[in-house]
Motif scaffolding. Structure first.
Motif, PDB file in Angstrom:
ATOM      1  N   GLY A 127       0.815  -1.262   0.002  1.00  0.00           N
ATOM      2  CA  GLY A 127      -0.090  -0.063  -0.116  1.00  0.00           C
ATOM      3  C   GLY A 127       0.733   1.253  -0.227  1.00  0.00           C
ATOM      4  N   GLY A 128       2.140   1.337  -0.582  1.00  0.00           N
ATOM      5  CA  GLY A 128       2.854   2.301  -0.745  1.00  0.00           C
ATOM      6  C   GLY A 128       3.789   2.516   0.257  1.00  0.00           C
ATOM      7  N   SER A 129       3.649   1.781   1.545  1.00  0.00           N
ATOM      8  CA  SER A 129       4.579   2.008   2.741  1.00  0.00           C
ATOM      9  C   SER A 129       5.267   0.538   2.953  1.00  0.00           C
ATOM     10  CB  SER A 129       4.039   2.393   3.889  1.00  0.00           C
ATOM     11  OG  SER A 129       2.897   1.781   4.155  1.00  0.00           O
ATOM     12  N   ILE A 130       6.356   0.479   3.799  1.00  0.00           N
ATOM     13  CA  ILE A 130       6.917  -0.597   4.036  1.00  0.00           C
ATOM     14  C   ILE A 130       5.921  -1.593   4.907  1.00  0.00           C
ATOM     15  CG2 ILE A 130       8.875  -1.833   5.273  1.00  0.00           C
ATOM     16  CD1 ILE A 130      10.329   0.760   4.285  1.00  0.00           C
ATOM     17  N   ASP A 131       5.911  -2.706   4.662  1.00  0.00           N
ATOM     18  CA  ASP A 131       5.187  -3.557   5.072  1.00  0.00           C
ATOM     19  C   ASP A 131       6.126  -4.227   6.483  1.00  0.00           C
ATOM     20  OD1 ASP A 131       3.979  -6.104   6.510  1.00  0.00           O
ATOM     21  OD2 ASP A 131       3.534  -6.935   4.297  1.00  0.00           O
ATOM     22  N   LEU A 132       5.559  -3.520   7.748  1.00  0.00           N
ATOM     23  CA  LEU A 132       6.484  -3.548   8.842  1.00  0.00           C
ATOM     24  C   LEU A 132       6.827  -4.977   9.259  1.00  0.00           C
ATOM     25  CD1 LEU A 132       5.951  -0.471  10.749  1.00  0.00           C
ATOM     26  CD2 LEU A 132       8.396  -1.337   9.859  1.00  0.00           C
ATOM     27  N   GLN A 170      18.397  11.431  10.744  1.00  0.00           N
ATOM     28  CA  GLN A 170      18.803   9.897  10.747  1.00  0.00           C
ATOM     29  C   GLN A 170      18.549   9.463  12.162  1.00  0.00           C
ATOM     30  OE1 GLN A 170      22.322  10.647   8.040  1.00  0.00           O
ATOM     31  NE2 GLN A 170      21.322   9.011   6.999  1.00  0.00           N
ATOM     32  N   LEU A 171      19.267  10.047  12.977  1.00  0.00           N
ATOM     33  CA  LEU A 171      19.351   9.444  14.375  1.00  0.00           C
ATOM     34  C   LEU A 171      17.879   9.271  14.867  1.00  0.00           C
ATOM     35  CD1 LEU A 171      22.274  11.324  16.238  1.00  0.00           C
ATOM     36  CD2 LEU A 171      22.402   9.035  15.040  1.00  0.00           C
ATOM     37  N   ARG A 172      16.867  10.175  14.699  1.00  0.00           N
ATOM     38  CA  ARG A 172      15.687   9.998  15.210  1.00  0.00           C
ATOM     39  C   ARG A 172      14.885   8.892  14.347  1.00  0.00           C
ATOM     40  NH1 ARG A 172      16.141  15.806  15.000  1.00  0.00           N
ATOM     41  NH2 ARG A 172      15.052  15.871  12.829  1.00  0.00           N
ATOM     42  N   ARG A 173      15.348   8.802  13.106  1.00  0.00           N
ATOM     43  CA  ARG A 173      14.546   7.775  12.294  1.00  0.00           C
ATOM     44  C   ARG A 173      15.061   6.222  12.895  1.00  0.00           C
ATOM     45  NH1 ARG A 173      15.554   9.353   6.000  1.00  0.00           N
ATOM     46  NH2 ARG A 173      14.035  11.219   5.747  1.00  0.00           N
ATOM     47  N   ALA A 224      13.633   4.595   9.113  1.00  0.00           N
ATOM     48  CA  ALA A 224      12.626   4.416  10.142  1.00  0.00           C
ATOM     49  C   ALA A 224      11.836   3.066  10.492  1.00  0.00           C
ATOM     50  CB  ALA A 224      11.432   5.391   9.799  1.00  0.00           C
ATOM     51  N   ALA A 225      11.931   2.120   9.422  1.00  0.00           N
ATOM     52  CA  ALA A 225      11.470   0.791   9.636  1.00  0.00           C
ATOM     53  C   ALA A 225      12.491   0.346  10.287  1.00  0.00           C
ATOM     54  CB  ALA A 225      11.077   0.094   8.224  1.00  0.00           C
ATOM     55  N   LEU A 226      13.832   0.251   9.943  1.00  0.00           N
ATOM     56  CA  LEU A 226      14.953  -0.568  10.663  1.00  0.00           C
ATOM     57  C   LEU A 226      14.900  -0.114  12.190  1.00  0.00           C
ATOM     58  CD1 LEU A 226      17.504  -2.501  10.349  1.00  0.00           C
ATOM     59  CD2 LEU A 226      18.747  -0.463   9.800  1.00  0.00           C
TER      60      LEU A 226
END
Length: 391
Positions: free
Chosen positions: A26-31, A99-102, A60-62
């Motif tokens: 759906g356009g975003s990463i399948d977490l 990047q640190l926040r993500r 962000a996913a990682l």
């Protein structure tokens, strides 16, 4: 899982997890699916995870998955600064903090200058103060090791290796790119300088598994092992290779790669198996447009043309499609401070005097310019000049 050490003695899994190709839904990463795959990889001993600022949603996913499972300290995170978007150290700092926040962390283990294409670009970044900023981050512990990723020829790669006291580097390398990109020359040069080498595109984005000509597929099929197994084993056979990244997005792919990593050793390939790769290259080469071996006897061009790079892109267009060829061409010719595209050729003929393959280089460069320097190329060239992406 097997491990090889970096220059600081850190044990890195020889199979690294490339985080650019997480499954999207759906356009975003399948977490949920990505979490299953990442945690299975960690349980199998994979400890090097490679992402980048410009991979949509990847950092962000990682970060979310590692934080949820409380395993940040079990792995090493590599991510990249898009220096081509930075106009000041302040902009780099803002990007790094994002990047640190993500990533939901307070430090990055391996931090790369993303797609550093030439020594002049690095010099301009140094003049901007990026090198001092990086050292400050390293001294504070926010960045543990500093490196760069590279697409381009071996000569410039070696110049970049010598341009600064890097901790590691990342190159595109596989059994088809042995004499193109940084190639085996760059790999060995970095190793001699004490740099761990991280390998990207070991399967050329899957094309060394999915898009092989029938003859090459048959040669691999006869061994009872998959093309992916052999491509990875060819890399791990070499002592100069530290980590090989794979964009794994299924448990089946993960299991196969882990099995291959557990079995591979330096020097594990026999003479007969090395002959297999020669035969596969010949089968692939039969579909190529230019019989260039990447020996570089034609270089340097008096007018700055990257002759082997131009032919490599044309061959990629023939074997892998227009987009792959064009991407390769713009990265190696105009996404750099000094352009090196085929239309710069003045037809002096100096190159043809040294070509052991007898290639009509001037005529072939005309073909490259005609096929590769259309509207998309001109747009990228204009954008690079207008926005000074590569200074």
């Amino acid at each position: 899982m097997q491990y090889r050490t970096d220059r600081q003695g850190t044990a890195l899994s020889i199979l690294g997890y490339g985080c650019m190709r997480f499954t999207r839904k759906g356009g975003s990463i399948d977490l949920d699916k990505t979490e299953q795959e990442i945690m299975a990889a960690i349980r199998a001993g994979v400890n090097y995870f490679d992402t980048a600022y410009i991979y949509p949603g990847s950092e962000a996913a990682l970060g979310k998955i590692l934080a949820k499972n409380r395993c940040r300290e079990q792995v090493y995170i590599a991510t990249k600064l898009p220096h081509y978007l930075m106009r000041s150290v302040e902009a780099a700092e803002k990007c790094f903090q994002e990047q640190l926040r993500r990533l939901d962390t307070d430090y990055v283990d391996y931090y790369l200058m993303h797609m550093l294409t030439d020594a002049d670009t690095w010099k301009q970044l140094v003049d901007m103060g990026i090198d001092k900023w990086l050292r400050e981050k390293q001294a504070s512990g926010q960045i543990r090791q500093i490196g760069f990723s590279y697409h381009g020829n071996s000569d410039m790669f070696c110049r970049l290796v010598d341009a600064w006291d890097w901790d590691f580097c990342q190159i595109q390398y596989n059994y088809l790119d042995e004499t193109s990109q940084a190639g085996v020359t760059g790999l060995r040069y970095a190793h001699e300088k004490g740099l761990p080498v991280i390998i990207m595109e070991p399967l050329r984005g899957g094309r060394l598994t999915n898009d092989l000509p029938p003859k090459a597929l048959e040669l691999f099929r006869e061994t009872g092992k998959t093309p992916a197994h052999w491509a990875f084993t060819w890399l791990w056979n070499q002592p100069e290779v530290t980590v090989v990244l794979s964009g794994m997005n299924s448990l089946e792919m993960l299991r196969e790669n882990v099995d291959s990593a557990c079995a591979a050793q330096v020097g594990c390939l026999s003479d007969a198996q090395m002959t297999l790769f020669r035969d596969v290259r010949e089968a692939i080469g039969a579909s190529l447009r230019v019989g260039c071996t990447g020996c570089r006897y034609c270089m340097p061009c008096p007018f700055g043309v990257d002759i082997p790079g131009s032919f490599h892109a044309l061959n990629m267009k023939a074997s892998e499609g227009w987009f792959s060829g064009m991407k390769q061409y713009v990265m190696c010719t105009v996404l750099r401070s000094t352009p090196s595209n085929a239309s710069l050729c003045k037809k002096c003929g100096k190159c043809e005097q040294h070509c052991p393959q007898g290639i009509p280089i001037r005529d072939k460069l005309t073909e490259v310019a005609k096929e590769m320097e259309g509207i998309p190329f001109k747009f990228v060239r204009w954008a690079n000049k207008a926005f000074k992406l590569w200074r």
